[in-house]
Design a protein around this motif. Structure first.
Motif, PDB file in Angstrom:
ATOM      1  N   TYR A 177     -11.654   6.022   1.361  1.00  0.00           N
ATOM      2  CA  TYR A 177     -10.561   5.076   1.658  1.00  0.00           C
ATOM      3  C   TYR A 177     -10.724   4.596   3.098  1.00  0.00           C
ATOM      4  O   TYR A 177     -10.058   5.077   4.020  1.00  0.00           O
ATOM      5  CB  TYR A 177      -9.208   5.744   1.450  1.00  0.00           C
ATOM      6  CG  TYR A 177      -9.000   6.321   0.068  1.00  0.00           C
ATOM      7  CD1 TYR A 177      -9.545   5.698  -1.060  1.00  0.00           C
ATOM      8  CD2 TYR A 177      -8.253   7.479  -0.133  1.00  0.00           C
ATOM      9  CE1 TYR A 177      -9.366   6.206  -2.338  1.00  0.00           C
ATOM     10  CE2 TYR A 177      -8.051   7.996  -1.406  1.00  0.00           C
ATOM     11  CZ  TYR A 177      -8.613   7.360  -2.503  1.00  0.00           C
ATOM     12  OH  TYR A 177      -8.413   7.875  -3.761  1.00  0.00           O
ATOM     13  N   LYS A 219       5.324  -0.555  -0.152  1.00  0.00           N
ATOM     14  CA  LYS A 219       4.316  -1.568   0.163  1.00  0.00           C
ATOM     15  C   LYS A 219       4.972  -2.859   0.620  1.00  0.00           C
ATOM     16  O   LYS A 219       6.005  -3.265   0.068  1.00  0.00           O
ATOM     17  CB  LYS A 219       3.440  -1.861  -1.064  1.00  0.00           C
ATOM     18  CG  LYS A 219       2.607  -0.685  -1.518  1.00  0.00           C
ATOM     19  CD  LYS A 219       1.774  -1.073  -2.719  1.00  0.00           C
ATOM     20  CE  LYS A 219       0.993   0.117  -3.218  1.00  0.00           C
ATOM     21  NZ  LYS A 219       1.906   1.204  -3.674  1.00  0.00           N
ATOM     22  N   GLN A 254      -8.752  -3.612  -3.281  1.00  0.00           N
ATOM     23  CA  GLN A 254      -9.255  -4.126  -2.004  1.00  0.00           C
ATOM     24  C   GLN A 254     -10.697  -4.594  -2.141  1.00  0.00           C
ATOM     25  O   GLN A 254     -11.073  -5.647  -1.627  1.00  0.00           O
ATOM     26  CB  GLN A 254      -9.158  -3.028  -0.940  1.00  0.00           C
ATOM     27  CG  GLN A 254      -9.658  -3.482   0.434  1.00  0.00           C
ATOM     28  CD  GLN A 254     -10.394  -2.375   1.158  1.00  0.00           C
ATOM     29  OE1 GLN A 254     -11.002  -1.490   0.539  1.00  0.00           O
ATOM     30  NE2 GLN A 254     -10.363  -2.431   2.476  1.00  0.00           N
ATOM     31  N   VAL A 257      -5.671   1.158  -5.181  1.00  0.00           N
ATOM     32  CA  VAL A 257      -5.662   0.376  -3.931  1.00  0.00           C
ATOM     33  C   VAL A 257      -7.099   0.086  -3.503  1.00  0.00           C
ATOM     34  O   VAL A 257      -7.441  -1.043  -3.128  1.00  0.00           O
ATOM     35  CB  VAL A 257      -4.913   1.130  -2.810  1.00  0.00           C
ATOM     36  CG1 VAL A 257      -5.009   0.358  -1.493  1.00  0.00           C
ATOM     37  CG2 VAL A 257      -3.448   1.345  -3.189  1.00  0.00           C
ATOM     38  N   ASP A 275       0.582  -0.352   3.253  1.00  0.00           N
ATOM     39  CA  ASP A 275       0.874   0.746   2.326  1.00  0.00           C
ATOM     40  C   ASP A 275       1.341   1.970   3.109  1.00  0.00           C
ATOM     41  O   ASP A 275       0.565   2.599   3.827  1.00  0.00           O
ATOM     42  CB  ASP A 275      -0.393   1.076   1.521  1.00  0.00           C
ATOM     43  CG  ASP A 275      -0.153   2.163   0.485  1.00  0.00           C
ATOM     44  OD1 ASP A 275       1.001   2.336   0.051  1.00  0.00           O
ATOM     45  OD2 ASP A 275      -1.124   2.840   0.108  1.00  0.00           O
ATOM     46  N   VAL A 293      -6.173  -4.317   3.572  1.00  0.00           N
ATOM     47  CA  VAL A 293      -5.220  -3.215   3.365  1.00  0.00           C
ATOM     48  C   VAL A 293      -5.008  -2.486   4.686  1.00  0.00           C
ATOM     49  O   VAL A 293      -5.960  -2.190   5.413  1.00  0.00           O
ATOM     50  CB  VAL A 293      -5.728  -2.222   2.299  1.00  0.00           C
ATOM     51  CG1 VAL A 293      -4.771  -1.021   2.181  1.00  0.00           C
ATOM     52  CG2 VAL A 293      -5.858  -2.925   0.947  1.00  0.00           C
TER      53      VAL A 293
END
Length: 395
Positions: A337, A365, A307, A303, A287, A316
């Motif tokens: 994240y 992506k 994940q 995202v 990403d 990711v």
């Protein structure tokens, strides 16, 4: 006594003269910019190529007094500088501001663009109308840049004005007509630029325009490759030349079915080495994102949720472009994240992942299969990548 006084006075005068000469010596890396841009009533703001900036760092300023410019600074190497009027000041009319005043269309023709170099003297002349109809001169780099800017700026200005006009237009047929007019201007301008590049193989400014056309997909990669092959190898050490070469390679290297480009780097948040080959055995979602990118930030909770839902099958890998390590750490820690993040380094060829993956929009992506091959590429914020992965995992 009188003779001794005369000798002493002679020595003092010579010391003053020597000191004065030293004071007047120019720094070897000094460059100057001077001239006049009629009707320009705002200072010019720019990012100095030798400095590190965050998005909160104030711009450097070139003062403009009654349209006249006399500016000097030091610089380490030949660099392209784009200096824009203050959007909040009297230079506002040079920007393409849509209805409602929410941001502006970033067109080249709003800025003074020139090459600065150690020991260089750049002159500028022209006027500020509804675009920066002013161009640099003083050496071959700037003379060549001015020649191609004079081709591009009027056309870019017209397209920007049409884009603004369409934000006020309510008639769908008129909007379509305006879009067609803009496309025609763009096509004519692109053809003129291609001809100019072909006829000026030693122009570094032409190389810069070719790079921009390639990034913005204004030229087919095959045509770009043909043009690039006509560029003089004398320019091969310049950054824009290298960037084009890298992107042309990346176009082939990121085709569907190709092995994912090698990534072995310490351009990580903790400085530890990362090797993408270590991720083999699971699907990988690469990403490309930035804190400054609204659509990127908006979809990151998705995202994260995706994940966590598929952690047994998916890894990711975030690649940040445009933010400092400190700001990235703060942002991802606050939001949880926690997946691996790399930091794009546009000053290092191997760590300029944006070029090496031919990324031209955000978010972008890539989906990599467990064997390390590229399966799909998605540009822009949408659920398409997640829908595709769900289908893969359900097989």
């Amino acid at each position: 006594m009188k003779k001794s006084f005369q000798i002493t006075l002679f020595v003092i005068l010579n010391l003053v003269l020597i000191t004065s000469c030293k004071t007047e010596e120019k720094h070897p890396n000094l460059f100057t910019l001077e001239g006049e841009i009629k009707d320009l009533k705002s200072n010019l703001l720019f990012r100095h190529p030798d400095k590190e900036y965050t998005r909160d760092t104030p711009y450097d300023t070139i003062k403009v007094v009654n349209g006249k410019i006399k500016f000097s600074d030091t610089i380490s190497k030949l660099s392209l500088i784009s200096a824009s009027p203050s959007l909040m000041g009297l230079g506002k009319s040079l920007f393409k501001i849509p209805k409602g005043g929410d941001g502006y269309f970033p067109v080249k023709s709003s800025s003074l663009i020139f090459y600065a170099m150690p020991g260089g003297h750049v002159t500028v002349a022209g006027e500020a109308t509804d675009f920066m109809n002013a161009y640099p001169s003083g050496n071959s780099y700037n003379n060549n840049l001015a020649a191609i800017n004079k081709i591009a700026f009027p056309s870019v200005n017209k397209m920007g004005n049409i884009a603004v006009q369409n934000t006020y237009e309510t008639d769908s047929l008129k909007i379509k007509e305006n879009n067609q007019k803009s496309e025609k201007i763009s096509e004519t301008n692109t053809n003129a630029l291609i001809t100019h590049i072909k006829n000026n193989p030693k122009s570094l400014g032409a190389v810069w325009y070719l790079k921009n056309m390639l990034i913005r997909k204004q030229i087919h990669p095959i045509k770009a490759g043909e043009l690039f092959n006509t560029i003089s190898k004398e320019l091969s050490e310049h950054e824009d030349y290298k960037n084009i070469a890298t992107r042309l390679e990346a176009i082939k290297a990121t085709e569907i079915g190709a092995p994912v480009p090698s990534i072995k780097t310490t351009s990580t948040l903790d400085g530890n080495e990362f090797d993408i080959n270590a991720l083999r055995g699971k699907y990988v979602l690469i990403d490309f994102w930035g804190i400054w990118c609204g659509p990127c930030v908006k979809e990151m909770p998705t995202v994260k949720a995706f994940q966590e839902k598929h952690e047994d099958k998916l890894i990711v890998l975030g690649i940040n472009v445009g933010d400092t390590k400190e700001n990235i750490k703060k942002f991802i820690n606050e939001n949880g994240y926690t997946w691996q993040h790399l930091v794009n380094d546009d000053k290092n060829i191997s760590d300029n992942f944006m070029n090496r993956f031919n990324v031209s929009g955000f978010p972008t992506k890539f989906i990599i299969d467990p064997r390390g091959n590229i399966v799909k590429k998605y540009i822009g914020g949408s659920d398409d990548a997640f829908i595709f992965l769900e289908a893969l995992f359900d097989q």
